[in-house]
Design a protein around this motif. Structure first.
Motif, PDB file in Angstrom:
ATOM      1  N   GLY A  33      32.494   2.511   2.678  1.00 24.52           N
ATOM      2  CA  GLY A  33      31.617   3.621   3.047  1.00 24.52           C
ATOM      3  C   GLY A  33      30.273   3.568   2.350  1.00 24.52           C
ATOM      4  O   GLY A  33      29.251   3.942   2.939  1.00 24.52           O
ATOM      5  N   LEU A  34      30.248   3.118   1.109  1.00 28.22           N
ATOM      6  CA  LEU A  34      28.993   3.007   0.367  1.00 28.22           C
ATOM      7  C   LEU A  34      28.092   1.967   1.014  1.00 28.22           C
ATOM      8  O   LEU A  34      26.903   2.200   1.232  1.00 28.22           O
ATOM      9  N   TYR A  35      28.645   0.819   1.350  1.00 27.64           N
ATOM     10  CA  TYR A  35      27.864  -0.245   1.974  1.00 27.64           C
ATOM     11  C   TYR A  35      27.429   0.158   3.379  1.00 27.64           C
ATOM     12  O   TYR A  35      26.302  -0.133   3.801  1.00 27.64           O
ATOM     13  N   ASP A  36      28.300   0.845   4.123  1.00 24.21           N
ATOM     14  CA  ASP A  36      27.935   1.355   5.454  1.00 24.21           C
ATOM     15  C   ASP A  36      26.788   2.346   5.360  1.00 24.21           C
ATOM     16  O   ASP A  36      25.870   2.332   6.180  1.00 24.21           O
ATOM     17  N   PHE A  37      26.830   3.216   4.363  1.00 19.43           N
ATOM     18  CA  PHE A  37      25.790   4.225   4.173  1.00 19.43           C
ATOM     19  C   PHE A  37      24.413   3.574   4.029  1.00 19.43           C
ATOM     20  O   PHE A  37      23.421   4.058   4.567  1.00 19.43           O
ATOM     21  N   THR A  99      22.067 -11.938  10.195  1.00 18.79           N
ATOM     22  CA  THR A  99      22.637 -10.895   9.346  1.00 18.79           C
ATOM     23  C   THR A  99      23.170  -9.697  10.108  1.00 18.79           C
ATOM     24  O   THR A  99      24.022  -8.980   9.608  1.00 18.79           O
ATOM     25  N   ASP A 100      22.661  -9.421  11.306  1.00 20.81           N
ATOM     26  CA  ASP A 100      23.059  -8.229  12.065  1.00 20.81           C
ATOM     27  C   ASP A 100      22.908  -6.949  11.239  1.00 20.81           C
ATOM     28  O   ASP A 100      23.719  -6.038  11.333  1.00 20.81           O
ATOM     29  N   LEU A 101      21.881  -6.902  10.409  1.00 25.97           N
ATOM     30  CA  LEU A 101      21.634  -5.716   9.591  1.00 25.97           C
ATOM     31  C   LEU A 101      20.911  -4.664  10.414  1.00 25.97           C
ATOM     32  O   LEU A 101      20.044  -4.990  11.221  1.00 25.97           O
ATOM     33  N   ASP A 102      21.254  -3.392  10.181  1.00 27.12           N
ATOM     34  CA  ASP A 102      20.472  -2.334  10.805  1.00 27.12           C
ATOM     35  C   ASP A 102      19.195  -2.136   9.989  1.00 27.12           C
ATOM     36  O   ASP A 102      18.970  -2.807   8.982  1.00 27.12           O
ATOM     37  N   THR A 103      18.362  -1.215  10.438  1.00 21.71           N
ATOM     38  CA  THR A 103      17.076  -0.994   9.776  1.00 21.71           C
ATOM     39  C   THR A 103      17.241  -0.599   8.319  1.00 21.71           C
ATOM     40  O   THR A 103      16.518  -1.090   7.453  1.00 21.71           O
ATOM     41  N   HIS A 104      18.226   0.267   8.029  1.00 22.04           N
ATOM     42  CA  HIS A 104      18.460   0.676   6.638  1.00 22.04           C
ATOM     43  C   HIS A 104      18.809  -0.525   5.759  1.00 22.04           C
ATOM     44  O   HIS A 104      18.326  -0.645   4.645  1.00 22.04           O
TER      45      HIS A 104
END
Length: 133
Positions: A33-37, A99-104
């Motif tokens: 959850g921390l990493y998702d946040f 990476t498929d990272l979102d903007t955050h």
């Protein structure tokens, strides 16, 4: 008006605190959850992130303990090299990996890379000032 100068001891102690904060984050690698946040990829397996967190705790202790001692130059040099390498690895990974990272996540990791690069420069500057004195 005299401008305050950053001493090696102060820079090492600030770096120790930042390394300890990053270490806590890495030690929490099993907390999805921390990493998702923060929009960050999960560490798979998390043990590698946790081992890095443990190493950063140890380095933070070394930085704090050796600030204002004759060994502070060697520790400052090690911190400069480590920060520069970490920044380079992170930038290369962000530019070349899928990476498929979102903007955050992108903002978070580019910010970490920038912080590491600035830390390397600051360590190098205080080292060069110490040599000139």
């Amino acid at each position: 008006m005299r401008h305050p100068r950053l001493s090696q001891a102060l820079v090492l102690r600030i770096d120790a605190v930042s390394n300890a904060a990053l270490a806590v984050f890495l030690l929490a690698a099993t907390w999805d959850g921390l990493y998702d946040f923060f929009g960050l990829p999960l560490a798979e397996p998390p043990i590698y992130a946790q081992l890095l967190g443990a190493a950063l705790v140890a380095f933070a202790i070394v930085e704090w303990a050796l600030a204002s001692t004759p060994a502070e130059r060697a520790v400052t040099f090690a911190a400069a090299v480590g920060s520069a390498i970490a920044a380079a690895v992170l930038v290369i990974w962000l530019l070349l990996a899928d990476t498929d990272l979102d903007t955050h996540g992108q903002i978070a990791l580019w910010s970490v890379a920038a912080f590491l690069a600035v830390a390397a420069v600051v360590h190098t500057v205080v080292l060069s000032r110490g040599r000139a004195s």
